[in-house]
Scaffold this motif. Sequence first.
Motif, PDB file in Angstrom:
ATOM      1  N   THR A  84       0.691  -1.317   0.046  1.00  0.00           N
ATOM      2  CA  THR A  84      -0.400  -0.025  -0.165  1.00  0.00           C
ATOM      3  C   THR A  84       1.059   1.629   0.056  1.00  0.00           C
ATOM      4  OG1 THR A  84      -1.838  -1.050   1.436  1.00  0.00           O
ATOM      5  CG2 THR A  84      -1.776   1.429   1.496  1.00  0.00           C
ATOM      6  N   LEU A  88       1.437   3.345  -2.763  1.00  0.00           N
ATOM      7  CA  LEU A  88       0.437   5.387  -2.677  1.00  0.00           C
ATOM      8  C   LEU A  88       1.541   5.846  -2.973  1.00  0.00           C
ATOM      9  CD1 LEU A  88      -1.955   5.047   0.069  1.00  0.00           C
ATOM     10  CD2 LEU A  88      -1.716   5.457  -1.858  1.00  0.00           C
ATOM     11  N   LEU A  93      -1.803   8.710  -8.981  1.00  0.00           N
ATOM     12  CA  LEU A  93      -3.481   8.296  -7.640  1.00  0.00           C
ATOM     13  C   LEU A  93      -4.335   9.003  -8.352  1.00  0.00           C
ATOM     14  CD1 LEU A  93      -1.769   9.715  -4.494  1.00  0.00           C
ATOM     15  CD2 LEU A  93      -2.085   6.633  -5.440  1.00  0.00           C
ATOM     16  N   ARG A  96      -8.233   5.312 -11.774  1.00  0.00           N
ATOM     17  CA  ARG A  96      -9.171   4.744 -10.873  1.00  0.00           C
ATOM     18  C   ARG A  96      -8.237   3.315 -10.815  1.00  0.00           C
ATOM     19  NH1 ARG A  96     -10.573   4.120 -16.734  1.00  0.00           N
ATOM     20  NH2 ARG A  96     -11.696   2.045 -17.124  1.00  0.00           N
ATOM     21  N   TRP A  99      -6.508   2.541  -7.511  1.00  0.00           N
ATOM     22  CA  TRP A  99      -7.662   2.821  -6.632  1.00  0.00           C
ATOM     23  C   TRP A  99      -8.616   1.314  -6.101  1.00  0.00           C
ATOM     24  CZ3 TRP A  99      -6.306   5.401  -2.512  1.00  0.00           C
ATOM     25  CH2 TRP A  99      -5.647   6.826  -2.844  1.00  0.00           C
ATOM     26  N   ALA A 103      -8.344  -1.776  -3.000  1.00  0.00           N
ATOM     27  CA  ALA A 103      -9.346  -0.850  -2.533  1.00  0.00           C
ATOM     28  C   ALA A 103     -10.390  -2.790  -2.001  1.00  0.00           C
ATOM     29  CB  ALA A 103     -10.720  -0.840  -2.931  1.00  0.00           C
TER      30      ALA A 103
END
Length: 361
Positions: A84, A88, A93, A96, A99, A103
């Motif tokens: 993670t 990041l 970022l 899509r 993410w 997630a």
Amino acid sequence: MLLALAQWLAEDVRAFNVFGYITLRAVLATLTALLISFLVGPAMIRKLTAYKIGQAVRDDGPQSHLVKAGTPTMGGALILVSVTVSTLLWADLRNRFVWVVLAVTLGFGLIGWVDDYRKVVHRNPKGLSAKAKFFWQSVVGLAAASFLAFSATLPGHTEFIVPFFKNVAYPLGVTGFLVMSYLVIVGSSNAVNLTDGLDGLAIMPTVMVGGALGVFAYVAGHAVFSKYLGFPYIAGAGELTVFCSAMAGAGLAFLWFNAYPAEVFMGDVGALALGAALGVVAVIARQEIVLFVMGGVFVVETLSVVLQVASFKLTGKRIFRMAPLHHHYELKGWKENQVVVRFWIITMMLVLVGLSTLKLR
């Protein structure tokens, strides 16, 4: 995060434009994940040991495993932190797909964490009930599948691609895509979890398959390469190469601590998350069959459990001495290291077969 900083600095210093290349950021993501894991790993293992978060071992399993009782588990949290943070730092970022993958990974990781926590802290051998675990896996899997289905901009983004054939692809439609994606994400998660039974057995195949999927994601997200190799162009998919590289780096670092004799076990928090991550990357890159091929060890391990349970319920007889399959070979006399390394070798060959589909079409 660092990409945005590099882009801002590039307005004055052109040398910072080099960070716009996915390949460079993928390498940096690998090294960052490795560094984080090596720095944090020893302290995390000491904490898990101090809190007595130890693994319970099946009494009916191979007798050689009894010495593993009490070995710290839930070490998969180290992998998730490394992946993670590294993603990041180095991924775009604004993408899509980044993410969605994060997630899904963290969502399945949370499910695994609750399961592990109940087992080792609350001393509940059942952990999270099978129904509850499957329900929450389905919620996360269907949410990700729905987002990908309704955010697709071209028909090729939801087609079912058959490898080794240049122009063989079947339109799935929204319903078909949802079902396919759900099965791949949830199925892959549970398959990796079932494989995670010996020191280093699950993590190295995950690293190899994840690295190879990063190549497919890079090709799918590159307009020139995708056209040349006959893949549907999926704008933005290339950023998943950074995620896959971070996963490979974190996995290799974890193997340092998980190699026989393991200092820490991954637990469901790691296995469920990594399996789901492989599944969602394959779905985005439209390489579900290739994942099935490259992850052949995961598939066979899962089938061994299904066949064992079905055979015992229908006939009262067992096909294998013990399921999953790796325990069967242990009871046949293979040493633990033999089983692990041989399964690694098989995975390496299957990954090469999967990579060959890039050109053999």
